[in-house]
Design a protein around this motif. Structure first.
Motif, mmCIF file in Angstrom:
data_model
loop_
_atom_site.group_PDB
_atom_site.id
_atom_site.type_symbol
_atom_site.label_atom_id
_atom_site.label_comp_id
_atom_site.label_asym_id
_atom_site.label_seq_id
_atom_site.Cartn_x
_atom_site.Cartn_y
_atom_site.Cartn_z
ATOM 1 N N GLU A 83 -8.913 2.190 -3.870
ATOM 2 C CA GLU A 83 -7.652 1.566 -3.455
ATOM 3 C C GLU A 83 -6.775 2.545 -2.693
ATOM 4 O O GLU A 83 -6.016 2.150 -1.818
ATOM 5 C CB GLU A 83 -6.912 0.938 -4.648
ATOM 6 C CG GLU A 83 -6.568 1.867 -5.761
ATOM 7 C CD GLU A 83 -6.108 1.107 -7.022
ATOM 8 O OE1 GLU A 83 -6.483 -0.059 -7.187
ATOM 9 O OE2 GLU A 83 -5.391 1.715 -7.833
ATOM 10 N N SER A 130 0.840 -1.206 0.000
ATOM 11 C CA SER A 130 0.000 0.000 0.000
ATOM 12 C C SER A 130 0.870 1.250 0.000
ATOM 13 O O SER A 130 0.565 2.219 -0.701
ATOM 14 C CB SER A 130 -0.913 0.019 1.223
ATOM 15 O OG SER A 130 -1.874 -0.989 1.119
ATOM 16 N N MET A 172 -10.918 -4.428 2.875
ATOM 17 C CA MET A 172 -11.619 -5.031 1.747
ATOM 18 C C MET A 172 -12.861 -4.237 1.378
ATOM 19 O O MET A 172 -13.174 -4.064 0.191
ATOM 20 C CB MET A 172 -11.979 -6.480 2.088
ATOM 21 C CG MET A 172 -10.772 -7.394 2.073
ATOM 22 S SD MET A 172 -10.998 -8.909 3.011
ATOM 23 C CE MET A 172 -12.260 -9.711 2.080
ATOM 24 N N ASN A 217 -11.988 -0.822 -0.343
ATOM 25 C CA ASN A 217 -11.542 -1.011 -1.718
ATOM 26 C C ASN A 217 -12.698 -0.992 -2.701
ATOM 27 O O ASN A 217 -12.529 -0.621 -3.860
ATOM 28 C CB ASN A 217 -10.829 -2.364 -1.827
ATOM 29 C CG ASN A 217 -9.349 -2.174 -2.004
ATOM 30 O OD1 ASN A 217 -8.928 -1.343 -2.780
ATOM 31 N ND2 ASN A 217 -8.564 -2.936 -1.274
ATOM 32 N N LYS A 218 -13.855 -1.454 -2.229
ATOM 33 C CA LYS A 218 -14.993 -1.570 -3.142
ATOM 34 C C LYS A 218 -16.027 -0.483 -2.906
ATOM 35 O O LYS A 218 -17.102 -0.515 -3.491
ATOM 36 C CB LYS A 218 -15.649 -2.938 -2.946
ATOM 37 C CG LYS A 218 -14.670 -4.058 -3.233
ATOM 38 C CD LYS A 218 -15.375 -5.306 -3.664
ATOM 39 C CE LYS A 218 -14.369 -6.254 -4.276
ATOM 40 N NZ LYS A 218 -14.621 -7.640 -3.964
ATOM 41 N N HIS A 261 -1.111 -1.747 -5.521
ATOM 42 C CA HIS A 261 -2.457 -1.776 -4.949
ATOM 43 C C HIS A 261 -3.136 -3.108 -5.256
ATOM 44 O O HIS A 261 -3.835 -3.674 -4.415
ATOM 45 C CB HIS A 261 -3.298 -0.636 -5.520
ATOM 46 C CG HIS A 261 -2.916 0.710 -4.978
ATOM 47 N ND1 HIS A 261 -2.880 0.975 -3.629
ATOM 48 C CD2 HIS A 261 -2.566 1.857 -5.599
ATOM 49 C CE1 HIS A 261 -2.517 2.242 -3.452
ATOM 50 N NE2 HIS A 261 -2.310 2.795 -4.629
ATOM 51 N N GLN A 273 -4.709 -5.835 -2.646
ATOM 52 C CA GLN A 273 -6.096 -6.318 -2.724
ATOM 53 C C GLN A 273 -6.149 -7.832 -2.819
ATOM 54 O O GLN A 273 -7.028 -8.468 -2.244
ATOM 55 C CB GLN A 273 -6.763 -5.750 -3.968
ATOM 56 C CG GLN A 273 -7.366 -4.394 -3.774
ATOM 57 C CD GLN A 273 -7.744 -3.799 -5.105
ATOM 58 O OE1 GLN A 273 -8.248 -4.477 -5.987
ATOM 59 N NE2 GLN A 273 -7.488 -2.519 -5.256
#
Lengths: 150, 242
Positions: free
Chosen positions: B153, B75, B140, B143-144, B87, B91
């Protein structure tokens, strides 16, 4: 001095990490008393806790005595940190690992006579792992050195 | 090293060649490890056969911390050098790390009941590992959480870096505070406090876990690279751009 974009971002990330660590260290230092899971008998005596507050006390079991009453078996044992002792009174089933010399954590309240009334006793095992034969050899060699059982 | 592998085509080329060996080593170490942990190694002088939980619990805890550190490092690379592959690897690693964290927490709970007398206690070690689980979950989710994946990200990477402070806290929690959890058996001043007959299966299992994690990580990176390509193709109206 003009920093490039990459150097700027590197500085920000490093500074951020340092500041966050300092903040965390300060928070954890301030919370020290509530982060500890149990007090040692010495801590508990120093603190002069309010009798009705629930606390946990932990240390090594020095001596265990069982008293048979009409209502069941009462365990009276001494928990020590090798500086101070506290007598714990507990009615119920002790964990399998419970024995003299074992680390335990008792949860409950301090009675007016200085006896700790526990309603839960947990066993704490240490970081040593070995097969039974090795433990037996160690026990024997320490016995022959000091001349008395551990 | 990172720059060399960061090219997707080269990454696929190198990993395709190394994958069979890595998978073979994972199977080898895991099968020898399981047999020596469950059958060959002796019971503990205090805990008896319950000690065998250690051979899963401890390597999973290590993996949970390793993978989190990997995520924090990638990261940082992603944030500073703006490298999309960094990134992407972070992930790809997160679900693997959270799986090991869950494995560590559940085996720990199953171990705690017979030995301590409690499934769970709120001591510093257990609480900080639970916090690690939530950090993985947050990483997680974040990220979305954005329509624009690059914003997602970036925010997740910042969370991963801030949460990295939890890693030393987990490690030293047993030294800094009174905990019900035992202090470190392995990385301590006077050397390991585990007998060699138990240390060998522990290391074998740890090696097995590492190779399994590498296999899954590489596969997940490949999948994410393909997904990114598909997304780019959709944006470009079906035209394939390399």
């Amino acid at each position: 001095m003009q920093l490039t974009g990459k150097q700027q971002r590197l500085t920000i990330v490093l500074l951020g990490l340092i500041l966050c660590s300092i903040a965390t260290a300060m928070i954890l230092a301030a919370l020290k008393d509530s982060v500890v899971y149990f007090y040692s008998p010495t801590n508990l005596l120093e603190k002069q806790t309010i009798p009705e507050r629930r606390v946990r006390v932990g240390g090594l079991v020095k001596k265990n005595e069982q008293i048979y009453t009409k209502t069941g078996v009462v365990n009276l044992f001494i928990v020590t940190d090798k500086k101070n002792d506290i007598t714990v009174r507990f009615t119920g089933i002790l964990p399998d690992l419970f024995r003299e010399g074992q680390g335990v954590v008792a949860e409950g309240k301090i009675g007016p006579n200085g006896v700790f009334f526990a309603d839960e006793v947990l066993a704490k095992h240490d970081e040593n792992y070995m097969p039974p034969e090795v433990a037996e050899t160690l026990r024997r060699s320490s016995k022959s050195k000091t001349g008395e059982p551990r | 090293m990172f720059n060399f592998l960061a090219n997707p085509a080269r990454f696929n080329q190198v990993t395709d060649r190394l994958m069979p060996a890595t998978a073979g080593l994972a199977g080898l170490f895991l099968s020898i490890g399981i047999i020596s942990a469950l059958i060959i190694s002796p019971p503990d002088y205090q805990q008896g056969d319950t000690v065998r939980i250690m051979y899963v619990h401890v390597p999973s805890a290590w993996m949970a911390l390793f993978i989190y550190s990997f995520i924090a490092i990638t990261s940082a690379i992603g944030l500073i050098w703006r490298h999309p592959f960094a990134h992407l690897s972070a992930q790809a690693a997160a679900p693997i790390g959270i799986t090991f964290t869950i494995l560590c927490l559940t085996t720990g709970s199953l171990w705690g009941k017979p030995m301590w007398g409690a499934w769970w206690v709120w001591d510093a070690r257990l609480t900080s590992v639970l916090f690690l689980f939530f950090l993985y979950l947050g990483f997680m989710a974040l990220n979305k959480a954005f329509d624009d994946p690059s914003r997602g990200e970036k925010s997740a990477a910042i969370l991963a870096l801030v949460g990295f402070i939890n890693v030393p806290v987990i490690k030293f929690s047993v030294d800094w505070w009174n905990t019900l959890h035992q202090p470190a058996s392995l990385l301590r001043a006077d050397g390991p406090a585990i007998h060699s007959s138990m240390l060998t299966p522990l290391f074998l299992m740890a090696l097995g876990f590492i190779f399994v994690a590498v296999c899954v990580l590489v596969t997940r990176i490949k999948v994410l690279l393909l997904k990114r390509r598909i997304r780019l193709m959709r944006i470009n109206g079906g035209k394939l751009r390399s």
